[in-house]
Design an enzyme around this catalytic site. Structure first.
Site, short mmCIF file in Angstrom:
data_model
loop_
_atom_site.label_atom_id
_atom_site.label_comp_id
_atom_site.label_asym_id
_atom_site.label_seq_id
_atom_site.Cartn_x
_atom_site.Cartn_y
_atom_site.Cartn_z
N GLY A 101 -11.84 5.61 3.15
CA GLY A 101 -12.71 6.58 3.84
C GLY A 101 -14.17 6.16 3.87
O GLY A 101 -14.84 6.28 4.91
N HIS A 160 0.86 -1.19 0.00
CA HIS A 160 0.00 0.00 0.00
C HIS A 160 0.89 1.24 0.00
O HIS A 160 1.95 1.25 0.63
CB HIS A 160 -0.91 -0.02 1.24
CG HIS A 160 -1.97 1.03 1.20
ND1 HIS A 160 -1.71 2.34 1.53
CD2 HIS A 160 -3.28 0.98 0.84
CE1 HIS A 160 -2.83 3.05 1.38
NE2 HIS A 160 -3.80 2.24 0.97
N GLU A 190 -3.74 2.00 -7.20
CA GLU A 190 -4.16 3.02 -6.24
C GLU A 190 -3.37 4.30 -6.49
O GLU A 190 -2.26 4.46 -5.96
CB GLU A 190 -3.89 2.54 -4.81
CG GLU A 190 -4.76 1.39 -4.37
CD GLU A 190 -5.19 1.58 -2.91
OE1 GLU A 190 -6.37 1.35 -2.63
OE2 GLU A 190 -4.37 1.99 -2.08
#
Ligand code: PGA
Length: 269
Positions: free
Chosen positions: A243, A98, A171
Site C-alpha cells: 500500500g 505471496h 508476511e
C-alpha cells in the site's frame, strides 16, 4: 550480521502500465541524490516488466517480478511468464508464494518450491513468502503453519543451495493492508521475535550457519511511520511494501525510513 538487505515496492495489480512508468521515473528522480547500501526494487505488474526495466536500466533501482512459472522454458502454460523472459529484461528478484497467490490461485508449497528452484537456476533471487492468516493466529496455530510452509520449501530445495541464492519474507496475512482488521499492527520487537523463530526452524531444516546468514524480509503495512522501527531490528533484513508504494513519494519516504532503521542497527550491532 551483515546480511543482504532489500526494500521492494510491491505494486501488485494496482498500477497500470503508464502509471508504473510514471511512478518508476518519479522514484528515480526523488532518489537521484541518495545512495542506499541496500537494494531498492520495483515489482510492477507482469505486463509492465519491459517498460519499467527500460526506465530503471542503468540506475541503482532493481527490477523484481511478482511471480514466475516453475518451468524454466516455454511449454504449454498459456499466460505465464518464464525465468527466461525475466532474465531478458534484467530482472534480479522474484516474489514467490505471496499469500494472495496462495489464497486466490491455490498455490501449494510444492508449486512455490518449484518456482523458487526455477528462479535460483536462472540466477534470479526468489523472495519466498510465508505467513499466517487471521484464522491461524486466532487458533494459536502460527508455529505449525510457518513450520509447514518452511518444511514444504526446504525439503524440495537442492541440498547444495547457499543462503545467498534466496530470501524469505515473513508476511502475516493479518497485517497486510488489504486484509487488515482493527487489530493493531505488530511492533518491531514482535516481528523481531517471530523472525528469530523462523531462523530457529530454518536452522533445524538446513543448518545454524545457513539460517544465520539468510536474509529474512518483512511485509505487512510497512510505511513511512514504521519502516525505521521495523528495520532497526537485527533480524529484519528488508521490506515488501504494498500500500505505501502506491505513490512514489510515500514509497521513497518508506525507503528513507528503512534506511534510518538499518543504520540504527549498524550502530548497535
Ligand atoms: P501491504 O502489502 O504493504 O499493503 O501490507 C504487502 C504485501 O502484500 O506484500
Amino acid at each position: 550480521m551483515n546480511r543482504k538487505k532489500v526494500v521492494v515496492a510491491v505494486w501488485k495489480e494496482k498500477l497500470t502500465n503508464n502509471q508504473s512508468i510514471q511512478s518508476a521515473k518519479k522514484i528515480l528522480e526523488l532518489t537521484k541524490n541518495n545512495s542506499f547500501n541496500f537494494d531498492v526494487c520495483l515489482a510492477p505488474n507482469p505486463f509492465s516488466y519491459v517498460s519499467v526495466s527500460e526506465v530503471v536500466s542503468g540506475s541503482p533501482i532493481k527490477l523484481c517480478a511478482q511471480n514466475v512459472l516453475w518451468h524454466p522454458k516455454s511449454g504449454s502454460y498459456i499466460g505465464e511468464v518464464t525465468t527466461e523472459m525475466l532474465k531478458e529484461v534484467g530482472c534480479n528478484y522474484v516474489i514467490v508464494g505471496h499469500s494472495e497467490r496462495r489464497i486466490h490461485f491455490n498455490e501449494s508449497n510444492e508449486m512455490i518450491a518449484a518456482k523458487a528452484i526455477a528462479a535460483i537456476k536462472s540466477n534470479i533471487c526468489p523472495i519466498i513468502c510465508v505467513g499466517d492468516t487471521n484464522e491461524d493466529r486466532a487458533a494459536g496455530n502460527f508455529h505449525n503453519v510457518i513450520r509447514e510452509q518452511l518444511e514444504g520449501l526446504f525439503e524440495k530445495l537442492p541440498e547444495n543451495i547457499s543462503e545467498n541464492d534466496l530470501m524469505i519474507a515473513y508476511e502475516p496475512v493479518w497485517a497486510i493492508s488489504t486484509w487488515r482488521n482493527d487489530n493493531p499492527l505488530p511492533a518491531g520487537d514482535e516481528i523481531q521475535d517471530i523472525h528469530l523463530h523462523l531462523r530457529e526452524v530454518i536452522s533445524e531444516l538446513k543448518s545454524g550457519d545457513f539460517a544465520k546468514k539468510l536474509s529474512i524480509l518483512y511485509g505487512g503495512s510497512v510505511a513511512p511511520e514504521n519502516g525505521e522501527d521495523y528495520m532497526s531490528k537485527p533480524d529484519i533484513d528488508g521490506a515488501l511494501v504494498g500500500g505505501a508504494s502506491k505513490t512514489p513519494e510515500s514509497f521513497v519516504s518508506t525507503v528513507i525510513a528503512c534506511q534510518k532503521g538499518f543504520s540504527r542497527r549498524e550502530l548497535v550491532f
